[in-house]
Design a protein around this motif. Structure first.
Motif, PDB file in Angstrom:
ATOM      1  N   GLU A 302       0.898  -1.105  -0.070  1.00 42.28           N
ATOM      2  CA  GLU A 302       0.056  -0.107   0.125  1.00 42.28           C
ATOM      3  C   GLU A 302       0.879   1.225   0.036  1.00 42.28           C
ATOM      4  OE1 GLU A 302      -3.486   2.054   2.814  1.00 42.28           O
ATOM      5  OE2 GLU A 302      -2.904   0.045   3.274  1.00 42.28           O
ATOM      6  N   TYR A 303       1.984   1.331   0.903  1.00 43.09           N
ATOM      7  CA  TYR A 303       2.901   2.473   0.847  1.00 43.09           C
ATOM      8  C   TYR A 303       3.762   2.731  -0.344  1.00 43.09           C
ATOM      9  CZ  TYR A 303       6.518   5.743   2.177  1.00 43.09           C
ATOM     10  OH  TYR A 303       7.142   6.761   2.474  1.00 43.09           O
ATOM     11  N   LEU A 304       4.082   1.363  -1.136  1.00 43.11           N
ATOM     12  CA  LEU A 304       4.815   1.609  -2.165  1.00 43.11           C
ATOM     13  C   LEU A 304       4.103   2.124  -3.235  1.00 43.11           C
ATOM     14  CD1 LEU A 304       7.179   0.934  -4.139  1.00 43.11           C
ATOM     15  CD2 LEU A 304       6.468  -1.415  -4.294  1.00 43.11           C
ATOM     16  N   ASP A 305       2.709   1.777  -3.441  1.00 43.65           N
ATOM     17  CA  ASP A 305       1.921   2.372  -4.438  1.00 43.65           C
ATOM     18  C   ASP A 305       1.726   4.204  -4.139  1.00 43.65           C
ATOM     19  OD1 ASP A 305       0.399   1.467  -6.815  1.00 43.65           O
ATOM     20  OD2 ASP A 305      -1.250   2.626  -6.009  1.00 43.65           O
ATOM     21  N   GLU A 306       1.543   4.448  -2.910  1.00 42.52           N
ATOM     22  CA  GLU A 306       1.382   5.868  -2.480  1.00 42.52           C
ATOM     23  C   GLU A 306       2.660   6.516  -2.969  1.00 42.52           C
ATOM     24  OE1 GLU A 306       1.062   6.606   1.638  1.00 42.52           O
ATOM     25  OE2 GLU A 306      -0.852   5.132   1.852  1.00 42.52           O
ATOM     26  N   VAL A 307       3.907   5.770  -2.935  1.00 41.72           N
ATOM     27  CA  VAL A 307       5.201   6.406  -3.145  1.00 41.72           C
ATOM     28  C   VAL A 307       5.164   6.727  -4.869  1.00 41.72           C
ATOM     29  CG1 VAL A 307       7.533   6.188  -3.467  1.00 41.72           C
ATOM     30  CG2 VAL A 307       6.390   5.778  -1.322  1.00 41.72           C
ATOM     31  N   ARG A 343       4.668  -0.178 -12.976  1.00 43.11           N
ATOM     32  CA  ARG A 343       3.364   0.630 -12.268  1.00 43.11           C
ATOM     33  C   ARG A 343       3.623   1.963 -12.430  1.00 43.11           C
ATOM     34  NH1 ARG A 343      -1.712   1.525 -11.053  1.00 43.11           N
ATOM     35  NH2 ARG A 343      -2.047   2.504  -9.010  1.00 43.11           N
ATOM     36  N   LEU A 344       4.702   2.452 -12.095  1.00 40.79           N
ATOM     37  CA  LEU A 344       5.252   3.938 -12.365  1.00 40.79           C
ATOM     38  C   LEU A 344       4.746   4.588 -13.709  1.00 40.79           C
ATOM     39  CD1 LEU A 344       5.881   6.678 -11.081  1.00 40.79           C
ATOM     40  CD2 LEU A 344       8.395   5.925 -11.731  1.00 40.79           C
ATOM     41  N   GLN A 345       5.089   3.571 -14.898  1.00 40.13           N
ATOM     42  CA  GLN A 345       4.766   4.036 -15.950  1.00 40.13           C
ATOM     43  C   GLN A 345       3.404   4.037 -16.403  1.00 40.13           C
ATOM     44  OE1 GLN A 345       7.230   4.262 -19.176  1.00 40.13           O
ATOM     45  NE2 GLN A 345       5.498   5.397 -19.577  1.00 40.13           N
ATOM     46  N   ALA A 354       1.474  13.926 -23.251  1.00 37.98           N
ATOM     47  CA  ALA A 354       2.266  13.500 -24.322  1.00 37.98           C
ATOM     48  C   ALA A 354       3.288  12.336 -24.101  1.00 37.98           C
ATOM     49  CB  ALA A 354       3.261  14.451 -24.940  1.00 37.98           C
ATOM     50  N   PRO A 355       3.287  11.085 -24.855  1.00 38.82           N
ATOM     51  CA  PRO A 355       4.216  10.097 -24.154  1.00 38.82           C
ATOM     52  C   PRO A 355       5.550  10.352 -23.696  1.00 38.82           C
ATOM     53  CG  PRO A 355       3.317   9.844 -26.551  1.00 38.82           C
ATOM     54  CD  PRO A 355       3.182  11.073 -26.229  1.00 38.82           C
ATOM     55  N   VAL A 356       5.652   9.491 -22.625  1.00 38.49           N
ATOM     56  CA  VAL A 356       6.848   9.784 -21.764  1.00 38.49           C
ATOM     57  C   VAL A 356       7.315   8.531 -21.225  1.00 38.49           C
ATOM     58  CG1 VAL A 356       7.793  10.472 -19.415  1.00 38.49           C
ATOM     59  CG2 VAL A 356       6.181  12.029 -20.688  1.00 38.49           C
ATOM     60  N   GLU A 357       8.368   7.781 -21.705  1.00 41.40           N
ATOM     61  CA  GLU A 357       8.964   6.576 -21.442  1.00 41.40           C
ATOM     62  C   GLU A 357       9.910   6.635 -20.119  1.00 41.40           C
ATOM     63  OE1 GLU A 357      12.064   3.192 -23.508  1.00 41.40           O
ATOM     64  OE2 GLU A 357      12.073   5.440 -24.094  1.00 41.40           O
ATOM     65  N   ILE A 358       9.604   5.714 -19.316  1.00 41.43           N
ATOM     66  CA  ILE A 358      10.314   5.769 -18.000  1.00 41.43           C
ATOM     67  C   ILE A 358      11.221   4.830 -17.956  1.00 41.43           C
ATOM     68  CG2 ILE A 358      10.046   5.374 -15.492  1.00 41.43           C
ATOM     69  CD1 ILE A 358       8.478   7.934 -16.575  1.00 41.43           C
ATOM     70  N   ARG A 359      12.446   4.833 -17.731  1.00 42.76           N
ATOM     71  CA  ARG A 359      13.726   3.884 -17.521  1.00 42.76           C
ATOM     72  C   ARG A 359      14.596   4.273 -16.164  1.00 42.76           C
ATOM     73  NH1 ARG A 359      16.697   3.190 -23.315  1.00 42.76           N
ATOM     74  NH2 ARG A 359      14.969   2.857 -24.709  1.00 42.76           N
TER      75      ARG A 359
END
Length: 388
Positions: A302-307, A343-345, A354-359
């Motif tokens: 639950e806390y990880l998802d909050e972060v 999950r962050l992506q 606009a598209p943003v790629e997370i790496r």
């Protein structure tokens, strides 16, 4: 009365003319890397009679290496000259709490020496001791120094970097320049991290990039159109001060966002929740606990998802303004596993315009040093196309 053309040149003018010609030879050789004397004549416009003593001198000093004749060409074999990248050196220094990491690189950017030393109260003295020692007595010319600072910098001054003991403006750039006599760049470490990832890491194939760096604070490095952007007061990227929560306020120099969502904030939350870290760094421990099935796993998830929601809001807010295209996670943020990164992506994709790629970043703790080397090479005029 002698005509103006008959007046002999002054020693100062002759020396200046010689230095210009010498620099032209070095520059031509640096760009060509391997060339003949006749090619050097063509590139510089200097006569063979002028070039001969200059080439002899530069070979003796180690700038040029005589590689013998090229027997593959028809006609008379031509002696080849090779530029030696180790004839010109730059230094990169990354300041960290209680420590300074220093690297010496040649003009190709190849690291040839590294050392970590304790960071004393006099930052200039620490740098001016380790750099010449690491470059070595009698080594080729040191051309530039770049210093990565975890704090606010501008024009060679460090305005605020409490983690390395700077709580009032200090001009370390002028001090280093006066003692070492070389070009000096002093920049925020996150700016240099994004430059390093662009030069040799996970952002090398794009021109627009943002790096989100999470430690005890939260900061961002911005590269737009292939150049690091610092803003009017060199404070661009101080995203830890964003007020994304209604009741959030900056207190005692700690930004509203980083007070709740930095690495140290995660550590406090884990301690309050009774989640054991077993020596692991806070975000690593949180991810591990969330992926398990032991006591506290549900709380950790639950806390990880909050972060992740908080970090996604920060990324979306920045993307709405600068449209980076790619965001690299650095520091504690890079400790997210594949599932958490996905999950962050997902969270970012849901609301970004606009598209943003997370790496995750590729260089880790070395990103700032990579960027500092690139910066030092550019400032010293050793990099043909400025990267910073």
């Amino acid at each position: 009365m002698k005509s103006q053309s008959e007046v002999p040149a002054s020693p100062v003018r002759r020396e200046r003319s010689r230095e210009i010609k010498r620099s032209a030879v070095i520059s031509a050789a640096r760009q060509a890397r391997l060339l003949s004397r006749s090619q050097l004549t063509e590139l510089t416009g200097l006569s063979p009679a002028t070039l001969t003593p200059l080439v002899r001198e530069l070979i003796a000093e180690g700038y040029l290496i005589a590689r013998g004749a090229d027997s593959s060409r028809a006609g008379r074999p031509r002696e080849r000259l090779e530029f030696n990248p180790r004839a010109e050196l730059v230094a990169a220094v990354a300041l960290r709490p209680h420590q300074a990491s220093c690297e010496i690189a040649d003009s190709d950017g190849t690291v040839i020496a590294h050392d970590d030393v304790p960071l004393g109260p006099d930052i200039v003295a620490t740098i001016c001791d380790v750099v010449p020692r690491l470059a070595g007595a009698g080594r080729p010319e040191l051309r530039g120094v770049a210093v990565a600072v975890p704090g606010v910098t501008a024009d060679g001054e460090v305005r605020l970097a409490p983690s390395v003991g700077v709580v009032e403006t200090r001009s370390i750039g002028d001090g280093i320049r006066a003692r070492l006599g070389v070009s000096v760049v002093v920049d925020n470490d996150v700016n240099l991290m994004v430059a390093g990832e662009h030069a040799a890491g996970a952002g090398s194939d794009v021109s627009d990039l943002m790096l989100l760096h999470v430690t005890d604070g939260v900061g961002a490095g911005l590269m737009l159109d292939g150049r690091v952007r610092r803003g009017a007061s060199s404070a661009a990227g101080e995203v830890g001060f964003m007020t994304l929560d209604r009741d959030a306020h900056t207190r005692d120099g700690v930004g509203a966002f980083e007070a709740r969502w930095s690495e140290s904030a995660v550590a406090r939350k884990l301690a309050d929740a009774g989640i054991e870290r077993d020596g692991a760094r806070p975000v690593t421990a949180l991810v591990t606990a969330a992926a398990g099935d032991g006591p506290g796993a549900a709380t950790a998830r639950e806390y990880l998802d909050e972060v992740l929601v908080a970090w996604s809001r920060l990324i979306i807010s920045c993307a709405c303004v600068v449209d980076p295209g790619r965001v690299l996670l650095s520091g504690a943020a890079a400790e997210l596993d594949d599932a958490a990164t996905a999950r962050l992506q997902e969270l970012v994709d849901a609301d970004v315009p606009a598209p943003v790629e997370i790496r995750r970043g590729a260089l880790g703790d070395r990103a700032a040093l990579h960027g500092a080397i690139s910066s030092a090479l550019t400032a010293a005029g050793l990099m043909a196309v400025p990267a910073i």
